[in-house]
Design a protein around this motif. Structure first.
Motif, PDB file in Angstrom:
ATOM      1  N   VAL A   1      38.860  61.827  15.436  1.00  0.00           N
ATOM      2  CA  VAL A   1      39.699  61.280  14.369  1.00  0.00           C
ATOM      3  C   VAL A   1      41.179  61.468  14.690  1.00  0.00           C
ATOM      4  N   TYR A   2      41.572  62.664  15.118  1.00  0.00           N
ATOM      5  CA  TYR A   2      42.989  62.948  15.277  1.00  0.00           C
ATOM      6  C   TYR A   2      43.569  62.552  16.631  1.00  0.00           C
ATOM      7  N   ARG A   3      42.735  62.426  17.659  1.00  0.00           N
ATOM      8  CA  ARG A   3      43.245  62.041  18.965  1.00  0.00           C
ATOM      9  C   ARG A   3      42.870  60.621  19.326  1.00  0.00           C
TER      10      ARG A   3
ATOM     11  N   GLN B   1      44.073  73.932  18.532  1.00  0.00           N
ATOM     12  CA  GLN B   1      42.874  73.102  18.553  1.00  0.00           C
ATOM     13  C   GLN B   1      42.228  73.107  19.944  1.00  0.00           C
ATOM     14  N   SER B   2      43.022  73.060  20.972  1.00  0.00           N
ATOM     15  CA  SER B   2      42.480  73.113  22.330  1.00  0.00           C
ATOM     16  C   SER B   2      41.889  74.486  22.639  1.00  0.00           C
TER      17      SER B   2
ATOM     18  N   SER C   1      36.802  66.068  14.598  1.00  0.00           N
ATOM     19  CA  SER C   1      38.255  66.174  14.476  1.00  0.00           C
ATOM     20  C   SER C   1      38.955  65.642  15.733  1.00  0.00           C
ATOM     21  N   LEU C   2      38.353  65.851  16.898  1.00  0.00           N
ATOM     22  CA  LEU C   2      38.954  65.302  18.115  1.00  0.00           C
ATOM     23  C   LEU C   2      38.910  63.796  18.130  1.00  0.00           C
TER      24      LEU C   2
ATOM     25  N   ASN D   1      48.058  75.445  22.308  1.00  0.00           N
ATOM     26  CA  ASN D   1      47.596  74.499  21.307  1.00  0.00           C
ATOM     27  C   ASN D   1      46.340  75.080  20.668  1.00  0.00           C
TER      28      ASN D   1
END
Length: 73
Positions: free
Chosen positions: A70-72, A8-9, A67-68, A6
């Motif tokens: 907002v998206y998760r 992003q991770s 981003s973490l 992943n």
């Protein structure tokens, strides 16, 4: 899912590694300065990246945190 698969991770892991190495070098510089070569030199190099590019690294950490959230979240 593993952080390797992943993107992003993987970015989060790299940023945390750079920030942690820079923090450890700020507290105990002798630990990382004696290991500039070989496998342990990776920690010294990450600390140097964190020190020299600190505005960019901190900006990347802020963007990654947002981003973490907002998206998760």
């Amino acid at each position: 899912m593993s952080a390797i698969f992943n993107f992003q991770s993987l970015l989060v892991v790299v940023l945390l590694f750079i920030c942690t190495c820079a923090y450890i070098r700020a507290l105990y510089p002798s630990i990382l300065d004696k290991n500039k070569d070989g496998w342990l030199g990776l920690f010294w190099k990450a600390a140097r990246i964190g020190e020299r590019l600190s505005p960019y690294v901190s900006g990347a950490c802020i963007l990654m945190g947002v981003s973490l959230l907002v998206y998760r979240g």
